[in-house]
Design a protein around this motif. Structure first.
Motif, PDB file in Angstrom:
ATOM      1  N   THR A 137     -15.145  -7.032   4.887  1.00 40.17           N
ATOM      2  CA  THR A 137     -14.883  -7.942   3.762  1.00 40.17           C
ATOM      3  C   THR A 137     -14.899  -9.390   4.232  1.00 40.17           C
ATOM      4  O   THR A 137     -15.492 -10.267   3.591  1.00 40.17           O
ATOM      5  CB  THR A 137     -13.521  -7.614   3.126  1.00 40.17           C
TER       6      THR A 137
ATOM      7  N   MET B  16     -14.240  -0.377   1.658  1.00 42.07           N
ATOM      8  CA  MET B  16     -13.717   0.766   0.902  1.00 42.07           C
ATOM      9  C   MET B  16     -14.540   2.025   1.160  1.00 42.07           C
ATOM     10  O   MET B  16     -13.986   3.123   1.327  1.00 42.07           O
ATOM     11  CB  MET B  16     -13.716   0.441  -0.592  1.00 42.07           C
TER      12      MET B  16
ATOM     13  N   LEU C 227     -15.327  -6.258  -1.038  1.00 41.85           N
ATOM     14  CA  LEU C 227     -14.426  -5.165  -0.660  1.00 41.85           C
ATOM     15  C   LEU C 227     -15.148  -3.825  -0.546  1.00 41.85           C
ATOM     16  O   LEU C 227     -14.671  -2.909   0.134  1.00 41.85           O
ATOM     17  CB  LEU C 227     -13.307  -5.023  -1.697  1.00 41.85           C
TER      18      LEU C 227
ATOM     19  N   SER D  89       0.828  -1.209   0.000  1.00 44.61           N
ATOM     20  CA  SER D  89       0.000   0.000   0.000  1.00 44.61           C
ATOM     21  C   SER D  89       0.861   1.258   0.000  1.00 44.61           C
ATOM     22  O   SER D  89       0.541   2.241  -0.688  1.00 44.61           O
ATOM     23  CB  SER D  89      -0.922   0.002   1.223  1.00 44.61           C
TER      24      SER D  89
ATOM     25  N   GLU E  84      -7.578  -1.555   1.061  1.00 41.90           N
ATOM     26  CA  GLU E  84      -8.564  -2.608   1.323  1.00 41.90           C
ATOM     27  C   GLU E  84      -8.343  -3.821   0.421  1.00 41.90           C
ATOM     28  O   GLU E  84      -8.582  -4.958   0.830  1.00 41.90           O
ATOM     29  CB  GLU E  84      -9.983  -2.063   1.154  1.00 41.90           C
ATOM     30  N   THR E  85      -7.880  -3.579  -0.798  1.00 47.14           N
ATOM     31  CA  THR E  85      -7.582  -4.714  -1.681  1.00 47.14           C
ATOM     32  C   THR E  85      -6.378  -5.497  -1.179  1.00 47.14           C
ATOM     33  O   THR E  85      -6.405  -6.735  -1.118  1.00 47.14           O
ATOM     34  CB  THR E  85      -7.323  -4.224  -3.116  1.00 47.14           C
TER      35      THR E  85
ATOM     36  N   HIS F 170     -13.884   3.315   4.710  1.00 49.54           N
ATOM     37  CA  HIS F 170     -12.532   3.872   4.748  1.00 49.54           C
ATOM     38  C   HIS F 170     -12.490   5.220   4.027  1.00 49.54           C
ATOM     39  O   HIS F 170     -11.924   6.202   4.531  1.00 49.54           O
ATOM     40  CB  HIS F 170     -11.572   2.878   4.089  1.00 49.54           C
ATOM     41  N   GLY F 171     -13.096   5.270   2.845  1.00 52.10           N
ATOM     42  CA  GLY F 171     -13.090   6.509   2.076  1.00 52.10           C
ATOM     43  C   GLY F 171     -13.836   7.634   2.770  1.00 52.10           C
ATOM     44  O   GLY F 171     -13.395   8.793   2.755  1.00 52.10           O
TER      45      GLY F 171
ATOM     46  N   PRO G 129      -8.335   3.955   0.081  1.00 52.55           N
ATOM     47  CA  PRO G 129      -9.354   2.904   0.264  1.00 52.55           C
ATOM     48  C   PRO G 129      -9.240   1.779  -0.764  1.00 52.55           C
ATOM     49  O   PRO G 129      -9.356   0.598  -0.408  1.00 52.55           O
ATOM     50  CB  PRO G 129     -10.676   3.664   0.115  1.00 52.55           C
ATOM     51  N   LEU G 130      -9.017   2.134  -2.032  1.00 53.95           N
ATOM     52  CA  LEU G 130      -8.943   1.103  -3.069  1.00 53.95           C
ATOM     53  C   LEU G 130      -7.728   0.202  -2.876  1.00 53.95           C
ATOM     54  O   LEU G 130      -7.828  -1.029  -2.891  1.00 53.95           O
ATOM     55  CB  LEU G 130      -8.896   1.759  -4.450  1.00 53.95           C
TER      56      LEU G 130
ATOM     57  N   TYR H 251     -12.867  -2.053   8.746  1.00 56.87           N
ATOM     58  CA  TYR H 251     -12.942  -2.046   7.280  1.00 56.87           C
ATOM     59  C   TYR H 251     -12.666  -3.439   6.701  1.00 56.87           C
ATOM     60  O   TYR H 251     -13.414  -3.939   5.854  1.00 56.87           O
ATOM     61  CB  TYR H 251     -11.935  -1.046   6.692  1.00 56.87           C
TER      62      TYR H 251
END
Length: 464
Positions: A296, A324, A320, A183, A218-219, A327-328, A214-215, A292
């Motif tokens: 998921t 996301m 996800l 990240s 979280e991924t 988080h965003g 977030p993208l 977060y």
């Protein structure tokens, strides 16, 4: 309503259960064998695997899993009578469930990765900070406090059907090492690319936290859930398991990220800056990343339990989205900033979200205990257990009373093993319903049934 497990055999038995005159000898002997009492434990929709979305994608690869039948119906247990004694106790106990060598190897590799990542953060601190390098240990210690709190909450949530410690360790290490490192690289790359294309610091400060973080984060954290499902599907059986692993991944990620933030706060505001950031990130928003990623995990776990492993992988990307969005939104409001009233509202909202999350944990624990009762009820209806034992193994009250009674006869370790492996057996049964009769999983079920019988006999031997 499910049907009793022992229907009449082609008219060979009379209504009173005895063999009809002239019936084959097998029917006569079967009529004399004790039959288990049938109890309908229901099949709540959350555990019903018969209706599947997108049937072609979610259909199991294997035939429907049938319950394995015992050689004989279990006699009344020591739990309900505290009188019966079994003279012979099998000395050939099957091997208790353990994680694979691959799991241990993964944990070691990730542990080494965390050492490397922490070493890089220390080098970065030395290069970029004017403070004494000893301050880095202070930032790491403060970050560790939050991780310990999260881990303690999760260990309490994991009491019903505990996960192996190596898997819990992998979850933390994935978040702290792999997810944090990946990240950092990707978020930094997005910020540099945005600035090179626009030349706007304001746009960088918006896109980085609100869109990229977030993208990307979280991924990268969510991929750890897939890794755990690949390594040990046996221990990833429902939404509670998903929450546990997801929260630990998020907690590990926050640990490394907090070290970086605290170091930055030290450079900008000295010791006061570190304390302020610790209160904001390590106290008021302590469960942020855990919430977060656990969102998921909950969704993936629910789908895996109901529709099987394949569907769990297919639903990963949609799963996800809730994390996301949360988080965003948090990063968006934090970026907007504001006065004291705004900050009170912001952290008040985070406190409310944390409270909802903690309540959800309790609901999922109850849900897991209900699943244990339903699936152990399947085995009780075939005679593997008595229904009194199901009540003991599948309720908190029954477990407490069972361990108290076992302690009086010097068999508390056996009772604890009986409880733990029975919960594991219930999860395996649900997996067989969702995935079909995979030969390996059927073998695990047979092993656990053998251990169930062994544990039961050992308890009875102490009760005489």
């Amino acid at each position: 309503m499910s049907q009793p497990p022992f229907p009449p055999r082609n008219g060979q038995l009379m209504p009173n259960g005895r063999a009809r005159p002239g019936a084959p000898a097998g029917a006569r002997s079967a009529s004399l064998a004790p039959q288990p009492r049938y109890v309908d434990y229901g099949n709540p929709r959350a555990y019903d695997t018969s209706v599947r979305p997108a049937t072609g994608l979610t259909a199991s690869r294997y035939a429907p899993a049938q319950l394995q039948r015992p050689d004989r119906v279990q006699p009344q247990s020591a739990w309900s009578t505290q009188m019966r004694r079994v003279q012979e106790v099998s000395q050939e106990a099957t091997k208790p469930p353990t994680v694979s060598l691959l799991v241990w190897l993964t944990a070691v590799v990730l542990g080494f990765g965390l050492v490397v990542v922490l070493g890089l953060t220390f080098l970065s601190f030395i290069v970029t900070s004017s403070a004494n390098p000893a301050w880095w240990t202070v930032t790491a210690f403060l970050a560790l406090i939050s991780l310990i709190v999260i881990a303690l909450v999760i260990l309490l949530a994991d009491r019903w059907d505990p996960q192996p410690f190596p898997l819990l360790g992998i979850a933390i290490l994935w978040g702290a090492a792999v997810a944090a490192f990946v990240s950092y690289l990707l978020n930094t790359g997005v910020s540099l690319l945005t600035y090179s294309l626009t030349g706007s610091n304001g746009l960088v400060e918006f896109i980085g936290p609100v869109i990229s973080a977030p993208l990307v984060e979280e991924t990268s954290k969510g991929l750890g859930l897939l890794l755990l499902m690949l390594l040990a599907r046996r221990y990833f059986n429902g939404p509670l398991d998903g929450l546990i692993y997801g929260a630990l991944i998020g907690g590990g990620f926050a640990f490394t990220e907090n070290i970086l933030y605290y170091a930055r706060g030290l450079e900008d505001g000295g010791g006061v800056g570190v304390v302020v950031l610790f209160v904001m990130r390590g106290v008021l928003n302590i469960f942020g990343h855990a919430i977060y990623t656990s969102a998921t995990g909950i969704l993936v776990g629910f789908v895996v339990r109901k529709w099987g492993t394949g569907m769990g992988f297919l639903v990963f990307i949609p799963a996800l989205i809730p994390g996301m969005l949360l988080h965003g939104l948090w990063n968006l409001f934090a970026t907007l900033g504001g006065g004291l009233p705004f900050m009170l509202v912001l952290f008040g909202g985070e406190a409310l979200l944390s409270l909802v999350w903690l309540i959800l944990i309790m609901v999922l624990i109850w849900d897991e205990s209900r699943l244990t009762r339903v699936r152990l009820g399947d085995y009780a209806n075939l005679g593997w257990l008595t229904h009194e034992e199901v009540d003991m193994l599948a309720t908190w009250k029954g477990r407490r009373e069972g361990k108290r009674w076992a302690a009086q006869i010097g068999a508390k370790p056996v009772m604890k093993r009986f409880i733990r492996e029975s919960a594991d057996l219930a999860s395996i049964r649900q997996r067989l319903l969702a995935d079909g009769a995979h030969p390996k999983v059927v073998g695990i079920e047979a092993n656990l049934l053998a251990r169930l019988t062994q544990n039961r006999r050992e308890l009875l031997s102490h009760a005489g």
